[in-house]
Design a protein around this motif. Structure first.
Motif, short mmCIF file in Angstrom:
data_model
loop_
_atom_site.label_atom_id
_atom_site.label_comp_id
_atom_site.label_asym_id
_atom_site.label_seq_id
_atom_site.Cartn_x
_atom_site.Cartn_y
_atom_site.Cartn_z
N CYS A 128 -50.32 -28.07 -4.62
CA CYS A 128 -50.02 -27.26 -3.43
C CYS A 128 -48.56 -27.38 -3.02
O CYS A 128 -48.01 -26.48 -2.39
N GLN A 129 -47.92 -28.49 -3.37
CA GLN A 129 -46.49 -28.63 -3.08
C GLN A 129 -45.71 -27.47 -3.70
O GLN A 129 -44.72 -27.00 -3.13
N ALA A 130 -46.15 -27.02 -4.89
CA ALA A 130 -45.45 -25.94 -5.58
C ALA A 130 -45.76 -24.58 -4.97
O ALA A 130 -44.95 -23.66 -5.07
N GLU A 131 -46.91 -24.47 -4.35
CA GLU A 131 -47.34 -23.18 -3.83
C GLU A 131 -46.98 -23.06 -2.34
O GLU A 131 -46.10 -22.30 -1.97
N CYS A 132 -47.66 -23.82 -1.49
CA CYS A 132 -47.34 -23.77 -0.06
C CYS A 132 -45.97 -24.40 0.22
O CYS A 132 -45.26 -23.99 1.15
N GLY A 133 -45.60 -25.39 -0.58
CA GLY A 133 -44.28 -26.01 -0.40
C GLY A 133 -43.16 -25.03 -0.68
O GLY A 133 -42.19 -24.94 0.08
N SER A 134 -43.30 -24.27 -1.75
CA SER A 134 -42.28 -23.27 -2.08
C SER A 134 -42.24 -22.18 -1.02
O SER A 134 -41.16 -21.72 -0.62
N ALA A 135 -43.41 -21.75 -0.57
CA ALA A 135 -43.45 -20.72 0.48
C ALA A 135 -42.76 -21.21 1.75
O ALA A 135 -42.01 -20.47 2.40
N ALA A 136 -43.01 -22.47 2.10
CA ALA A 136 -42.36 -23.04 3.30
C ALA A 136 -40.85 -23.12 3.11
O ALA A 136 -40.07 -22.87 4.04
N ALA A 137 -40.42 -23.48 1.90
CA ALA A 137 -38.98 -23.56 1.63
C ALA A 137 -38.35 -22.18 1.73
O ALA A 137 -37.26 -22.01 2.31
N MET A 138 -39.02 -21.17 1.18
CA MET A 138 -38.51 -19.80 1.24
C MET A 138 -38.43 -19.33 2.70
O MET A 138 -37.45 -18.71 3.12
N ALA A 139 -39.50 -19.63 3.45
CA ALA A 139 -39.53 -19.21 4.86
C ALA A 139 -38.47 -19.94 5.67
O ALA A 139 -37.81 -19.34 6.52
N ALA A 140 -38.27 -21.22 5.40
CA ALA A 140 -37.27 -22.00 6.14
C ALA A 140 -35.87 -21.43 5.92
O ALA A 140 -35.08 -21.30 6.86
N ALA A 141 -35.58 -21.09 4.66
CA ALA A 141 -34.26 -20.51 4.37
C ALA A 141 -34.09 -19.17 5.07
O ALA A 141 -33.04 -18.87 5.64
N ALA A 142 -35.15 -18.37 5.04
CA ALA A 142 -35.10 -17.04 5.65
C ALA A 142 -34.92 -17.12 7.16
O ALA A 142 -34.10 -16.40 7.75
N VAL A 143 -35.69 -17.99 7.79
CA VAL A 143 -35.60 -18.14 9.25
C VAL A 143 -34.22 -18.66 9.65
O VAL A 143 -33.65 -18.23 10.66
N THR A 144 -33.70 -19.57 8.85
CA THR A 144 -32.36 -20.11 9.16
C THR A 144 -31.31 -19.01 9.12
O THR A 144 -30.46 -18.92 10.02
N GLU A 145 -31.38 -18.17 8.10
CA GLU A 145 -30.41 -17.06 8.03
C GLU A 145 -30.62 -16.07 9.17
O GLU A 145 -29.67 -15.57 9.77
N LEU A 146 -31.88 -15.82 9.49
CA LEU A 146 -32.20 -14.91 10.60
C LEU A 146 -31.62 -15.43 11.91
O LEU A 146 -31.19 -14.65 12.76
N ALA A 147 -31.61 -16.75 12.05
CA ALA A 147 -31.11 -17.35 13.29
C ALA A 147 -29.60 -17.52 13.31
O ALA A 147 -29.04 -18.06 14.26
N GLY A 148 -28.94 -17.07 12.24
CA GLY A 148 -27.48 -17.13 12.22
C GLY A 148 -26.90 -18.27 11.39
O GLY A 148 -25.69 -18.49 11.41
N GLY A 149 -27.76 -18.98 10.67
CA GLY A 149 -27.28 -20.07 9.84
C GLY A 149 -26.56 -19.57 8.59
O GLY A 149 -26.80 -18.45 8.14
N ASN A 150 -25.68 -20.42 8.06
CA ASN A 150 -24.95 -20.02 6.84
C ASN A 150 -25.77 -20.39 5.60
O ASN A 150 -26.82 -21.04 5.70
N PRO A 151 -25.33 -19.95 4.40
CA PRO A 151 -26.11 -20.23 3.19
C PRO A 151 -26.39 -21.70 2.94
O PRO A 151 -27.48 -22.07 2.50
N GLU A 152 -25.43 -22.56 3.22
CA GLU A 152 -25.65 -24.00 3.02
C GLU A 152 -26.77 -24.50 3.93
O GLU A 152 -27.62 -25.29 3.53
#
Length: 296
Positions: free
Chosen positions: A169-193
């Protein structure tokens, strides 16, 4: 020109072109598919529309899974937090409710976007739609953030796996959470790093998480793991936006996740032979469902 296979390569492209992860991913998709920007964005808008509809249905309709094992929890949580903030705050609670809503729609054989898989389909819409609501983001903003999630997901797919059967599940829900975290960060004004730091946090939080669906169905504990995946993404995004950095770079976290998945016993990789699936209650549920199927 816009090809990337790792988080570091993606970050380099962002730095070279002074662009966000979402923008680089759009350019990459245009290059690979030979489609126009309008066509690529329209396709992602269609995905967003499906996500919105699934989240709405799960929160407002009496959704039940085909097996009868799950359903109604998203609506229950939604009704609970409508008139009170909840202990985790209204934004977090709605993220969790939407993640469960989309997952319940999936279990009912409704229409969802398998991003990155059907089993983890609630995490990105749960985290992203609720964050957009809190931030006052437009659909165009959300679409761009979905490309951010896609870019990060592509690097995981290239270098590890998105499959619970292969990496737990780390590969499935973990990857989804990682993708969502990156997306939300950019949505909130965060930079790529910051986005990649958020992705690393989210993936590290569930490193080693097994895939143990009761009776082999994507319901228990999958739906609730989608709920926690959405909350994981929001916490990771907040940490990254605060300036906290991952000590282990994102690409190395992905590599470690893959290696952990490779040594995980097969009983804990979506075979329904270990973990929660092999508890007394898990076995009883399986026997009850299979008996009902045998009886027609």
């Amino acid at each position: 020109m816009y090809e990337f296979r790792t988080g570091n390569e993606l970050l380099n492209l962002c730095n070279i072109y002074g662009a966000s992860i979402g923008e680089i991913t759009i350019l990459h998709e245009m290059e690979m598919s030979e489609k126009s920007r309008e066509e690529v964005i329209l396709k992602m808008k269609e995905n967003l529309d499906v996500m919105k509809e699934a989240a709405k249905d799960g929160l407002t309709k009496d959704i039940r899974s085909v097996s009868g094992l799950t359903g109604g929890d998203a609506r229950r949580l939604y009704e609970y937090v409508k008139d009170r903030p909840g202990l985790s705050g209204p934004g977090m609670a709605m993220s969790v409710a939407r993640a469960m809503a989309v997952s319940e729609v999936n279990a009912s054989m409704g229409k969802i976007v398998a991003a990155p898989t059907a089993g983890s389909c609630g995490i990105i819409p749960g985290a992203l739609l609720s964050s957009a609501e809190m931030l006052g983001s437009t659909d165009d903003d959300i679409i761009r953030a979905l490309f951010t999630a896609s870019g990060v997901g592509m690097t995981i797919a290239y270098n590890a796996t998105l499959s619970g059967a292969e990496g737990g599940c780390q590969a499935e829900c973990g990857s989804a959470a990682a993708m969502a975290a990156a997306a939300v960060t950019e949505l909130a004004g965060g930079n790529p790093e910051m986005s990649l730091n958020a992705a690393a946090f989210a993936l590290k939080a569930v490193m080693g998480l097994v895939c143990d669906p009761v009776a082999g169905l994507v319901e228990v504990p999958c739906i609730k793991r989608n709920a926690f995946g959405a909350s994981n993404a929001l916490v990771a995004a907040d940490m990254a936006m605060a300036g906290i950095k991952s000590k282990i770079p994102f690409d190395e976290v992905v590599e470690a996740m893959y290696r952990v998945g490779r040594v995980m016993p097969c009983e804990l990789r979506e075979t329904a032979r270990g973990g929660l699936a092999d508890t007394p209650t898990g076995r009883k549920i399986k026997e009850r469902l299979f008996q009902r199927e045998r009886n027609g």
